[in-house]
Structures are given as structure tokens and as C-alpha cells.
Design an enzyme around this catalytic site. Sequence first.
Site, PDB file in Angstrom:
ATOM      1  N   CYS A 124       4.263 -32.113 127.116  1.00 58.05           N
ATOM      2  CA  CYS A 124       5.146 -31.032 126.595  1.00 58.05           C
ATOM      3  C   CYS A 124       5.309 -30.283 127.498  1.00 58.05           C
ATOM      4  O   CYS A 124       6.900 -29.574 126.887  1.00 58.05           O
ATOM      5  CB  CYS A 124       3.520 -29.918 125.720  1.00 58.05           C
ATOM      6  N   HIS A 248       6.641 -24.185 123.870  1.00 58.45           N
ATOM      7  CA  HIS A 248       5.708 -24.829 123.468  1.00 58.45           C
ATOM      8  C   HIS A 248       5.138 -24.657 122.061  1.00 58.45           C
ATOM      9  O   HIS A 248       3.892 -23.855 122.037  1.00 58.45           O
ATOM     10  CB  HIS A 248       5.098 -25.910 124.223  1.00 58.45           C
ATOM     11  N   ASN A 278       1.854 -30.020 116.635  1.00 57.54           N
ATOM     12  CA  ASN A 278       2.393 -30.868 117.559  1.00 57.54           C
ATOM     13  C   ASN A 278       2.704 -32.001 117.881  1.00 57.54           C
ATOM     14  O   ASN A 278       2.528 -32.721 117.994  1.00 57.54           O
ATOM     15  CB  ASN A 278       1.324 -30.621 118.653  1.00 57.54           C
TER      16      ASN A 278
END
Length: 326
Positions: A124, A248, A278
Amino acid sequence: MAERMEYPAFLSKAQIKAIGSYVPEQVISNSDLEKMVETDNEWILRRTGIEQRHKAANDQLTSHLAIAAVHDMFSRFPAVNAQGIDAILVATTTPDMPFPSVASQVQQAIGAANCLAMDVSAACAGFVSALQLANGLIMTGIYRNIIVIGAESLTRITDYTDRSTCILFGDGAGAVLLEASEQGAFLYSNADTEGSGGMHVYCNPDNKIVQNGREVYKWALSTVPDKVRDLLRKAGLTLGDLDWFVPHSANLRMIEAICERLELPIEKALQSVVRNGNTSAASIPLALDAAYKEGKLQSGHLLALYGFGSGLTQSGLLVRWTLGTA
């Protein structure tokens, strides 16, 4: 070993000159997940804030998503094309295969000649790490135009029997073009890794995501706010100087908690998680492009990009936005 300077000089000759994105057509709604695993829309929204996520088609691989994001960028910025591209960096944890790289497949698809092509694996934090690497390449004077992409097809490695993780992940890609400029727009960067926490988010031998969400949440809240403040402090700036915070997009509730600890209004945070889930390395460029299309980003705005996740690793970058109104 020589002691590292506390405040190393940070030089930049890179500016963001174009942006593009792509998400697959298929949508997995919370209602869809209710039919797949023991969960419900209210529970998902309460814990994550996610309303839906996108899923790549069976014949779509990560390289296809990355290529589509670059083509979107080319179509929206007519002056930008494959001519003169010196390097392509793709941040991804879900490459089509161990090799060849996704970046090399993007290179072939767009027809960029004499071009470095390389994947970056930092989960990420990958997109911000790739931007940092791209700035370093531009600083050598050898590279002038670099495409940086964050692309993931996480639904391929999601365990849809695990209700704690399958509600989170989606697929997508975002791309930016960095161009050499004497007025470099990257103001400062930082990075940190705690490899001892790597067991909290990993890909198991069955090629599925395993995540201890509670531990990752605790780590993020205990480290990210201080690292963001440190990033600004070393650049001689404060939170009040920021126009936008772009973390993120792991989980909307996590972003809210980080903003609360930073004492930063949530309205100043850009996210892509509500509509895309996500998307790991793709989440920050997707958030940037969504905000750009909405007219939120204006030339001269100061942004703090901050990626964090599996590793456990994190990367931050202060950027002066250089694109005008979409």
C-alpha cells in the site's frame, strides 16, 4: 557507519504533468457480499465506510488495468504520448506473473521505445515509493519523463470465505506522468519500515490475503500521525499549510481516526475507498484523479501523500500540485 543527517537536503526536479485512472466495470456491492459471506451492509459501512468495490473480469489482469489507466491519461492530455517516455514504474503486489514485469507489458502496449520498465513491490506504500524512486531517476539527469502507475487486481487474491477481509478489497489503477522541471514540485519525503510486523498482513501459500486488521489498525494509528507531522516539520511546514492530505485508502474509519489524531478536518482528506474499496497501491492515484475530476485540486495546492501497509512499511511525500482545473 556514518551517522545519517537528521534533516537531509531534499532535491526535486519532478512535476506531475498528467493523470489518468481506470476501474473495471463489474461492481461488488455490499448487498452482493451479503449473498457470499455472513455479513450485511450496515456492518460493512459501520466498520469500513465502503459502499462498493470493483472487480476485474476473468480475462483482465493487472497489466490490463495499468494499460487502461495510461490510455485514459493519454486521451485526457493530448500533448502526452509514448514519445519521449524514459521509464515506466508500476507499483503492484498483484503482478500478472512473477516475470515479466507489469511495467514491461505497459511499455509494449503503448509503444514506448528505449524505456526502463520496472515493478515496485511495497504494497500500500508502493505508489508513493515509486514516486520517490522516479524523482531520484529524474535527478540523475538521464530520465526526463516517467510514468508512475499504481495497479492492483486484489480480488484475485481475496479469500471470500473470510468476512473480515473480503469486504475490503477491490481492483483498479491510476497513473501519473512525471516530467523534469527546474521548479521541482516534490518538497520532501520520508519512509519507514517495521519488518517485525510483516506477519500482520501477508499473502499465504494459497495466494490469498491474510490480515490481522486489529494489529494493522493499531500500528497505523500509533505511527502514521507522528510520521506525517515529522514529514511536514522537516520541510519547515505545518498541518495548517496543507491543502489536502491523501492517505492510503485502506478503510474510511481508519482515515477518520488518523485525521482526528492529527487534529486535521476530515474534509481535507482525499480518499477513494468508499466507491472502490481498498485498492492498495492504486488507492492514492485513484483518490487524486477523482479529486482532480471534481475540481478539488488546483495548481499550487500543497498535498501530503502518505502510503502505509504490508511490510509494515510507510512512505510519505509532500507535493505541490502542478495541474490546472480538469
